[in-house]
Design a protein around this motif. Structure first.
Motif, PDB file in Angstrom:
ATOM      1  N   ALA A 169      75.768 -23.262-104.822  1.00 19.73           N
ATOM      2  CA  ALA A 169      75.932 -22.606-103.417  1.00 19.73           C
ATOM      3  C   ALA A 169      74.881 -21.496-103.480  1.00 19.73           C
ATOM      4  O   ALA A 169      74.418 -20.958-102.447  1.00 19.73           O
ATOM      5  CB  ALA A 169      77.329 -22.652-103.166  1.00 19.73           C
ATOM      6  N   THR A 170      75.297 -20.616-104.398  1.00 18.55           N
ATOM      7  CA  THR A 170      74.694 -19.192-104.384  1.00 18.55           C
ATOM      8  C   THR A 170      72.927 -19.235-104.232  1.00 18.55           C
ATOM      9  O   THR A 170      72.664 -18.555-103.394  1.00 18.55           O
ATOM     10  CB  THR A 170      74.839 -18.406-105.673  1.00 18.55           C
ATOM     11  OG1 THR A 170      76.257 -18.808-106.336  1.00 18.55           O
ATOM     12  CG2 THR A 170      74.589 -17.047-105.762  1.00 18.55           C
ATOM     13  N   VAL A 171      72.524 -20.126-104.688  1.00 17.37           N
ATOM     14  CA  VAL A 171      71.135 -20.333-104.636  1.00 17.37           C
ATOM     15  C   VAL A 171      70.857 -21.140-103.203  1.00 17.37           C
ATOM     16  O   VAL A 171      69.578 -20.740-102.761  1.00 17.37           O
ATOM     17  CB  VAL A 171      70.537 -21.287-105.942  1.00 17.37           C
ATOM     18  CG1 VAL A 171      69.024 -21.420-105.764  1.00 17.37           C
ATOM     19  CG2 VAL A 171      70.985 -20.629-107.308  1.00 17.37           C
ATOM     20  N   LEU A 172      71.665 -22.061-103.004  1.00 22.22           N
ATOM     21  CA  LEU A 172      71.330 -22.629-101.499  1.00 22.22           C
ATOM     22  C   LEU A 172      71.398 -21.673-100.530  1.00 22.22           C
ATOM     23  O   LEU A 172      70.516 -21.725 -99.499  1.00 22.22           O
ATOM     24  CB  LEU A 172      72.174 -23.804-101.582  1.00 22.22           C
ATOM     25  CG  LEU A 172      72.084 -24.898-102.454  1.00 22.22           C
ATOM     26  CD1 LEU A 172      73.002 -26.006-101.768  1.00 22.22           C
ATOM     27  CD2 LEU A 172      70.937 -25.538-102.128  1.00 22.22           C
ATOM     28  N   SER A 173      72.158 -20.652-100.684  1.00 22.63           N
ATOM     29  CA  SER A 173      72.244 -19.698 -99.494  1.00 22.63           C
ATOM     30  C   SER A 173      70.969 -19.052 -99.217  1.00 22.63           C
ATOM     31  O   SER A 173      70.668 -18.755 -98.207  1.00 22.63           O
ATOM     32  CB  SER A 173      73.188 -18.686 -99.680  1.00 22.63           C
ATOM     33  OG  SER A 173      73.104 -17.794-100.899  1.00 22.63           O
ATOM     34  N   VAL A 174      70.197 -18.726-100.135  1.00 18.25           N
ATOM     35  CA  VAL A 174      68.813 -17.955-100.318  1.00 18.25           C
ATOM     36  C   VAL A 174      67.937 -18.770 -99.707  1.00 18.25           C
ATOM     37  O   VAL A 174      67.160 -18.573 -98.898  1.00 18.25           O
ATOM     38  CB  VAL A 174      68.374 -17.611-101.906  1.00 18.25           C
ATOM     39  CG1 VAL A 174      67.062 -16.874-101.445  1.00 18.25           C
ATOM     40  CG2 VAL A 174      69.640 -16.566-102.577  1.00 18.25           C
ATOM     41  N   VAL A 175      67.987 -20.273-100.162  1.00 19.13           N
ATOM     42  CA  VAL A 175      66.832 -20.952 -99.589  1.00 19.13           C
ATOM     43  C   VAL A 175      67.200 -21.288 -98.200  1.00 19.13           C
ATOM     44  O   VAL A 175      66.249 -21.145 -97.174  1.00 19.13           O
ATOM     45  CB  VAL A 175      67.021 -22.405-100.564  1.00 19.13           C
ATOM     46  CG1 VAL A 175      65.903 -23.511 -99.942  1.00 19.13           C
ATOM     47  CG2 VAL A 175      66.717 -22.273-101.890  1.00 19.13           C
ATOM     48  N   ASN A 176      68.540 -21.603 -97.911  1.00 21.97           N
ATOM     49  CA  ASN A 176      68.746 -21.795 -96.250  1.00 21.97           C
ATOM     50  C   ASN A 176      68.446 -20.673 -95.362  1.00 21.97           C
ATOM     51  O   ASN A 176      68.423 -20.800 -94.114  1.00 21.97           O
ATOM     52  CB  ASN A 176      70.314 -22.252 -96.240  1.00 21.97           C
ATOM     53  CG  ASN A 176      70.799 -23.431 -96.932  1.00 21.97           C
ATOM     54  OD1 ASN A 176      69.701 -24.326 -97.036  1.00 21.97           O
ATOM     55  ND2 ASN A 176      71.824 -23.761 -96.975  1.00 21.97           N
ATOM     56  N   ALA A 177      68.428 -19.536 -96.065  1.00 19.32           N
ATOM     57  CA  ALA A 177      68.337 -18.204 -95.149  1.00 19.32           C
ATOM     58  C   ALA A 177      66.673 -17.872 -95.222  1.00 19.32           C
ATOM     59  O   ALA A 177      66.061 -16.894 -94.658  1.00 19.32           O
ATOM     60  CB  ALA A 177      68.767 -17.012 -95.715  1.00 19.32           C
ATOM     61  N   GLY A 178      65.884 -19.051 -95.683  1.00 18.35           N
ATOM     62  CA  GLY A 178      64.320 -18.880 -95.742  1.00 18.35           C
ATOM     63  C   GLY A 178      63.660 -17.780 -96.419  1.00 18.35           C
ATOM     64  O   GLY A 178      62.671 -17.326 -96.320  1.00 18.35           O
ATOM     65  N   LEU A 179      64.784 -17.543 -97.752  1.00 20.19           N
ATOM     66  CA  LEU A 179      64.153 -16.607 -98.805  1.00 20.19           C
ATOM     67  C   LEU A 179      63.701 -17.120-100.057  1.00 20.19           C
ATOM     68  O   LEU A 179      64.231 -18.565-100.172  1.00 20.19           O
ATOM     69  CB  LEU A 179      65.311 -15.578 -98.668  1.00 20.19           C
ATOM     70  CG  LEU A 179      65.536 -14.986 -97.375  1.00 20.19           C
ATOM     71  CD1 LEU A 179      66.854 -14.021 -97.600  1.00 20.19           C
ATOM     72  CD2 LEU A 179      64.338 -14.075 -96.942  1.00 20.19           C
ATOM     73  N   VAL A 180      63.376 -16.692-100.839  1.00 21.12           N
ATOM     74  CA  VAL A 180      63.053 -17.248-102.070  1.00 21.12           C
ATOM     75  C   VAL A 180      64.004 -16.528-103.290  1.00 21.12           C
ATOM     76  O   VAL A 180      63.910 -15.472-103.520  1.00 21.12           O
ATOM     77  CB  VAL A 180      61.503 -16.715-102.370  1.00 21.12           C
ATOM     78  CG1 VAL A 180      61.153 -17.172-103.891  1.00 21.12           C
ATOM     79  CG2 VAL A 180      60.516 -17.056-101.363  1.00 21.12           C
ATOM     80  N   PRO A 181      64.774 -17.527-104.067  1.00 14.99           N
ATOM     81  CA  PRO A 181      65.526 -17.210-105.137  1.00 14.99           C
ATOM     82  C   PRO A 181      64.609 -16.787-106.433  1.00 14.99           C
ATOM     83  O   PRO A 181      63.771 -17.488-106.709  1.00 14.99           O
ATOM     84  CB  PRO A 181      66.446 -18.425-105.254  1.00 14.99           C
ATOM     85  CG  PRO A 181      65.672 -19.671-104.776  1.00 14.99           C
ATOM     86  CD  PRO A 181      64.751 -19.111-103.765  1.00 14.99           C
ATOM     87  N   VAL A 182      65.146 -15.934-106.897  1.00  8.09           N
ATOM     88  CA  VAL A 182      64.440 -15.380-108.188  1.00  8.09           C
ATOM     89  C   VAL A 182      65.675 -15.482-109.271  1.00  8.09           C
ATOM     90  O   VAL A 182      66.658 -14.622-108.981  1.00  8.09           O
ATOM     91  CB  VAL A 182      63.794 -13.970-108.318  1.00  8.09           C
ATOM     92  CG1 VAL A 182      63.390 -13.837-109.528  1.00  8.09           C
ATOM     93  CG2 VAL A 182      62.551 -14.089-107.442  1.00  8.09           C
ATOM     94  N   LEU A 183      65.757 -16.281-110.268  1.00  7.62           N
ATOM     95  CA  LEU A 183      66.985 -16.331-111.292  1.00  7.62           C
ATOM     96  C   LEU A 183      66.905 -15.317-112.333  1.00  7.62           C
ATOM     97  O   LEU A 183      65.707 -15.006-112.874  1.00  7.62           O
ATOM     98  CB  LEU A 183      66.847 -17.817-111.945  1.00  7.62           C
ATOM     99  CG  LEU A 183      66.933 -18.820-111.017  1.00  7.62           C
ATOM    100  CD1 LEU A 183      67.515 -20.251-111.689  1.00  7.62           C
ATOM    101  CD2 LEU A 183      68.109 -18.589-109.832  1.00  7.62           C
ATOM    102  N   VAL A 184      67.806 -14.612-112.513  1.00  7.25           N
ATOM    103  CA  VAL A 184      67.909 -13.782-113.821  1.00  7.25           C
ATOM    104  C   VAL A 184      69.179 -14.164-114.709  1.00  7.25           C
ATOM    105  O   VAL A 184      70.246 -14.978-114.177  1.00  7.25           O
ATOM    106  CB  VAL A 184      68.430 -12.539-113.425  1.00  7.25           C
ATOM    107  CG1 VAL A 184      68.759 -11.453-114.483  1.00  7.25           C
ATOM    108  CG2 VAL A 184      67.212 -11.660-112.715  1.00  7.25           C
ATOM    109  N   GLU A 185      68.937 -14.336-116.175  1.00  2.00           N
ATOM    110  CA  GLU A 185      69.927 -14.783-116.973  1.00  2.00           C
ATOM    111  C   GLU A 185      71.187 -14.041-116.986  1.00  2.00           C
ATOM    112  O   GLU A 185      71.184 -12.880-116.918  1.00  2.00           O
ATOM    113  CB  GLU A 185      69.144 -15.067-118.332  1.00  2.00           C
ATOM    114  CG  GLU A 185      68.240 -16.180-118.152  1.00  2.00           C
ATOM    115  CD  GLU A 185      68.713 -17.338-118.741  1.00  2.00           C
ATOM    116  OE1 GLU A 185      69.617 -18.090-118.182  1.00  2.00           O
ATOM    117  OE2 GLU A 185      68.204 -17.737-120.064  1.00  2.00           O
TER     118      GLU A 185
END
Ligand SMILES: *Cc1c(COP(=O)(O)O)cnc(C)c1O
Length: 360
Positions: free
Chosen positions: A87-103
């Motif tokens: 869900a955390t990542v989907l919120s970014v995608v659904n808002a039209g933004l680009v998710p960048v993952l950090v470990e």
């Protein structure tokens, strides 16, 4: 069988109050954004220590609308942890933004503040931290980085109702706190529900608009909004449970203390640190033979669960969106096992789980 979670049993202590609360809503004849939502917003805001609380439909929408409120340029980057629920990542995608993952840090399982800097680019606008399993992230270094690079901070508090860091509750550190009240969460409704917390008047207004078709005044729409209102009946149920959230937390912490004290052998136990008041949404242990361990527990009458078996970067839905290798997230997802720690789990059951674990 010792259940991982049994929602009927966990909610049994509230049944009578739920019935009364439901009857009140039914009688009121007002079913959308009425008195129950208003009351719960005031109660939950005051519990968290946030000036504003806005009830929304679920945790994913709480995150998505928090991002939408900033009106970032499409394509702006948002940092999110690689170790989280999708869900955390989907919120970014659904808002039209680009998710960048950090470990994450391998000991706390939450985003590693030392690795955030290298993920920041000129297009980075925001950072979503996830207080995973009921443990707050390391907010001091995180807020320092956000301040230095002028990034918005959104806290995903779906698993951290009442958790605190250096005496301050999660949901009060960032620009927004995004909460889910999905039935299994520490404060769980009897259906979908969520909330956004903020101290900022303007941002609170932006979320109130967004959740209600972009409207402040009926029939007038100021922005392109959502229909994501907290349901009146769920709000009434949540007010019932909120009164006893500290009791739920205390119960879970008591069970966690038994596990921490009793489990012996080559299991990795959750980190404990005096800066953190953990609420143990999940009690995660790690073991290299996780799948064998899960089966062994099951064969001995214990239902354990996995949060989560597949990390976001390995989901088909995100394979064209998330690039890179995330070995620490992979390591956690392939070794973690969640032990029973619900409001209905008893101390006797936990002692039994410990006994079985110690013979593995
Ligand atoms: C449950 C959860 C969500 C989403 O909440 P919903 O109410 O199901 O939309 C988001 N983030 C995390 C970390 C969660 O555990």
């Amino acid at each position: 069988m010792i259940d991982h979670e049994n929602l009927r049993a966990s909610n049994a202590p509230f049944m009578r109050d739920f019935q009364e609360a439901f009857a009140d809503v039914l009688e009121s004849g007002w079913y959308i954004l009425g008195n129950s939502v208003t009351s719960f917003e005031i109660e939950f805001g005051s519990y968290i220590g946030s000036r504003h609380c806005i009830g929304v439909a679920n945790g994913l929408d709480a995150l998505t609308m928090s991002l939408a409120a900033f009106k970032f340029e499409p394509g702006s980057e948002v940092i999110v942890p690689s170790n989280t629920y999708i869900a955390t990542v989907l919120s970014v995608v659904n808002a039209g933004l680009v998710p960048v993952l950090v470990e994450p840090d391998i000991h706390t399982y939450t985003i590693d503040p030392r690795k955030i800097g290298e993920a920041i680019t000129p297009r980075t606008r925001a950072l979503i931290v996830v207080h995973l399993y009921g443990k707050s992230c390391e907010m001091d270094p995180i807020l320092a980085i956000a301040k230095k690079h002028v990034l918005a901070v959104i806290e995903d508090c779906a698993q951290s109702h009442g958790a605190s860091y250096k005496g301050k509750k999660t949901g009060t550190f960032g620009d927004f706190g995004a909460f889910s009240f999905y039935p299994t969460k520490n404060l769980g409704a009897l259906g979908d529900a969520g909330a956004v917390t903020t101290d900022d008047d303007g941002r609170a207004l932006a979320i109130r608009r967004l959740r209600n078709y972009g409207s402040d005044v009926k029939h007038y729409n100021e922005v392109v909004g959502f229909n994501s209102r907290l349901d009146e009946v769920q709000a009434a149920f949540l007010s019932v449970k909120l009164k006893r959230l500290d009791e739920i937390t205390a119960h879970k912490r008591k069970l966690a203390a038994l596990y921490l004290d009793g489990i012996k052998g080559d299991f990795v136990l959750p980190a404990v640190h005096p800066d953190h008041f953990d609420v143990y949404h999940i009690f995660s242990i790690r073991h290299p033979r996780r799948d064998d361990l899960k089966k062994y527990l099951f064969d001995n009458g214990v239902a354990a669960d996995i949060h989560y078996p597949v990390p976001p970067h390995r989901q088909n839905a995100l394979k064209n969106i998330l690039k890179g290798e995330f070995p620490i997230a992979d390591e956690i997802h392939s070794t973690t096992l969640s032990l029973p720690i619900s409001f209905a789990t008893t101390e006797e059951e936990v002692l039994k789980v410990i006994e079985v674990l110690n013979t593995f």
